[in-house]
Design a protein around this motif. Structure first.
Motif, short mmCIF file in Angstrom:
data_model
loop_
_atom_site.label_atom_id
_atom_site.label_comp_id
_atom_site.label_asym_id
_atom_site.label_seq_id
_atom_site.Cartn_x
_atom_site.Cartn_y
_atom_site.Cartn_z
N GLY A 10 0.95 -1.16 -0.02
CA GLY A 10 -0.07 -0.36 -0.22
C GLY A 10 1.11 1.20 0.14
O GLY A 10 2.28 1.32 -0.27
N LEU A 11 0.50 3.09 0.10
CA LEU A 11 1.30 3.97 0.15
C LEU A 11 1.61 4.10 1.77
O LEU A 11 0.82 3.32 2.31
CB LEU A 11 -0.37 4.97 -0.02
CG LEU A 11 0.51 5.98 -0.06
CD1 LEU A 11 1.76 6.11 -1.43
CD2 LEU A 11 -0.57 7.02 -0.80
N GLU A 12 2.78 4.29 1.85
CA GLU A 12 2.93 4.88 3.53
C GLU A 12 3.58 5.88 2.85
O GLU A 12 4.36 6.22 1.76
CB GLU A 12 4.02 3.65 4.03
CG GLU A 12 3.67 2.04 4.19
CD GLU A 12 3.96 1.52 4.49
OE1 GLU A 12 4.01 0.55 5.61
OE2 GLU A 12 5.04 0.72 3.39
N ARG A 13 4.94 6.73 4.17
CA ARG A 13 4.75 7.46 3.91
C ARG A 13 6.37 7.73 4.14
O ARG A 13 6.64 7.29 5.87
CB ARG A 13 4.41 9.61 4.73
CG ARG A 13 3.14 9.05 3.55
CD ARG A 13 1.85 10.17 4.66
NE ARG A 13 0.61 10.43 3.41
CZ ARG A 13 -0.26 9.09 3.84
NH1 ARG A 13 0.01 8.28 3.77
NH2 ARG A 13 -1.27 9.62 2.82
N VAL A 14 7.06 8.56 3.82
CA VAL A 14 8.63 8.95 3.93
C VAL A 14 9.33 10.11 3.85
O VAL A 14 9.44 10.64 3.30
CB VAL A 14 9.95 8.35 3.57
CG1 VAL A 14 11.21 7.96 3.95
CG2 VAL A 14 9.23 6.21 3.74
N THR A 15 9.97 10.21 5.43
CA THR A 15 10.43 11.86 5.51
C THR A 15 12.22 11.41 5.49
O THR A 15 12.53 10.35 5.86
CB THR A 15 9.85 12.34 6.82
OG1 THR A 15 8.63 12.03 6.91
CG2 THR A 15 9.88 13.96 6.80
N VAL A 22 19.48 9.66 -3.39
CA VAL A 22 19.03 8.52 -3.40
C VAL A 22 19.37 7.15 -2.01
O VAL A 22 18.14 6.45 -1.67
CB VAL A 22 18.74 7.67 -4.80
CG1 VAL A 22 18.44 6.50 -4.90
CG2 VAL A 22 18.40 8.63 -5.76
N LYS A 23 20.31 7.40 -1.75
CA LYS A 23 21.31 6.40 -0.97
C LYS A 23 20.76 7.00 0.21
O LYS A 23 20.09 5.81 1.67
CB LYS A 23 22.47 6.16 -0.54
CG LYS A 23 23.65 5.23 0.11
CD LYS A 23 24.77 5.51 0.58
CE LYS A 23 25.20 4.12 0.65
NZ LYS A 23 25.87 3.41 -0.13
N GLN A 24 20.25 8.02 0.43
CA GLN A 24 19.45 7.92 2.24
C GLN A 24 18.02 8.21 2.12
O GLN A 24 18.05 7.58 3.28
CB GLN A 24 19.39 10.01 2.25
CG GLN A 24 21.22 10.83 2.24
CD GLN A 24 21.33 11.61 2.74
OE1 GLN A 24 20.60 13.07 1.61
NE2 GLN A 24 22.54 11.86 3.53
N ALA A 30 15.13 2.02 5.41
CA ALA A 30 14.94 0.91 6.15
C ALA A 30 14.35 1.12 7.37
O ALA A 30 13.92 0.35 7.80
CB ALA A 30 16.75 0.80 5.64
N GLU A 31 14.84 2.43 7.67
CA GLU A 31 14.76 2.37 9.18
C GLU A 31 12.77 2.69 9.02
O GLU A 31 12.46 2.43 10.73
CB GLU A 31 15.29 4.65 9.13
CG GLU A 31 15.19 4.08 10.79
CD GLU A 31 15.45 6.04 10.91
OE1 GLU A 31 14.75 6.45 12.21
OE2 GLU A 31 17.04 5.88 10.56
N VAL A 35 12.48 -2.06 5.65
CA VAL A 35 13.01 -2.83 4.50
C VAL A 35 14.45 -2.65 4.26
O VAL A 35 14.49 -1.67 4.03
CB VAL A 35 11.96 -2.55 3.06
CG1 VAL A 35 12.73 -3.13 2.20
CG2 VAL A 35 10.48 -2.87 3.65
N PRO A 36 15.36 -3.59 4.30
CA PRO A 36 16.70 -4.24 4.08
C PRO A 36 16.83 -2.98 2.75
O PRO A 36 16.01 -3.12 1.81
CB PRO A 36 17.41 -5.09 4.12
CG PRO A 36 16.07 -5.76 4.89
CD PRO A 36 14.42 -5.28 4.35
N VAL A 37 18.12 -2.08 2.73
CA VAL A 37 18.30 -1.30 1.54
C VAL A 37 18.79 -2.50 0.39
O VAL A 37 18.56 -2.21 -0.43
CB VAL A 37 19.86 -0.33 1.92
CG1 VAL A 37 20.04 -0.60 1.06
CG2 VAL A 37 19.09 -0.04 2.89
N SER A 38 19.47 -3.59 1.34
CA SER A 38 19.82 -5.01 -0.44
C SER A 38 18.05 -5.17 -1.06
O SER A 38 18.87 -5.82 -2.50
CB SER A 38 20.78 -6.13 0.48
OG SER A 38 19.96 -6.17 1.77
N GLN A 39 17.66 -5.45 0.04
CA GLN A 39 15.98 -5.48 -0.80
C GLN A 39 15.34 -4.87 -1.97
O GLN A 39 14.46 -5.02 -2.68
CB GLN A 39 15.20 -6.43 -0.08
CG GLN A 39 16.37 -7.67 0.77
CD GLN A 39 14.92 -8.51 1.42
OE1 GLN A 39 14.26 -7.74 1.28
NE2 GLN A 39 15.56 -9.42 2.66
#
Length: 180
Positions: A10-15, A22-24, A30-31, A35-39
């Motif tokens: 679904g839809l989730e939000r990240v700040t 992109v890395k940040q 992930a935090e 969801v682990p960064v590698s996946q």
């Protein structure tokens, strides 16, 4: 800035910071979403969510492969949508059920009593008396009686004065345009 992340969950939000890369963004996902960064596979292309296996390596999904690119250079602004595909499972936190979402659930008598709204007697009135100007009251009542036969509720604003004893004297009534 807020980035909306659409995935199979679904839809989730990240700040993230306004000048984040992109890395940040991946570390924030992930935090926040576990969801682990590698996946993670990110793209601005919505077709990513429908792509299968080898199709996910298509050039149209490489727009966010460069981890050093800033989000602003990719055209991502506050409220922008990013699509996420990942492997594995995770537990998604769902919002709590509101009292209105209790349809079909068992309710005890104590629950029902607790949800009742009680209107109690007012100990001291806000005004001790109300006097209306005869012509203003007659004008208002005649219109409602003759035109609408009291079949439709109407309302009006009363203008006047209040003295120290709490007595209200209405000198003028204004009836705004209303639909019955």
């Amino acid at each position: 800035m807020l980035i909306r992340v659409r995935s199979r969950d679904g839809l989730e939000r990240v700040t993230v910071d306004a000048n984040a890369t992109v890395k940040q963004l991946q570390y924030a996902i992930a935090e926040t979403l576990n969801v682990p960064v590698s996946q993670q596979l990110l793209s601005r292309n919505q077709a990513l969510l429908l792509a299968k296996g080898a199709d996910r390596d298509a050039p149209s999904f490489t727009d966010m492969k460069n981890l050093g690119s800033s989000l602003s250079t990719l055209g991502l602004t506050h409220g922008a949508m990013v699509y996420l595909v990942y492997s594995g499972e995770r537990v998604v936190a769902r919002p709590p059920v509101t009292p209105h979402g209790t349809f079909g659930k068992k309710m005890t008598m104590d629950d029902m009593i607790a949800r009742q709204t009680r209107i109690e007697r007012q100990e001291k009135p806000h005004c001790s008396s109300l006097s209306l100007d005869r012509d203003a009251a007659n004008s208002f009542q005649n219109y409602v009686h003759q035109s609408l036969a009291f079949a439709v509720k109407r309302g009006g604003f009363m203008y006047g004065s209040v003295n120290e004893a709490g007595e209200v004297l209405v000198e003028f009534m204004y009836e705004p345009p209303q639909q019955g």
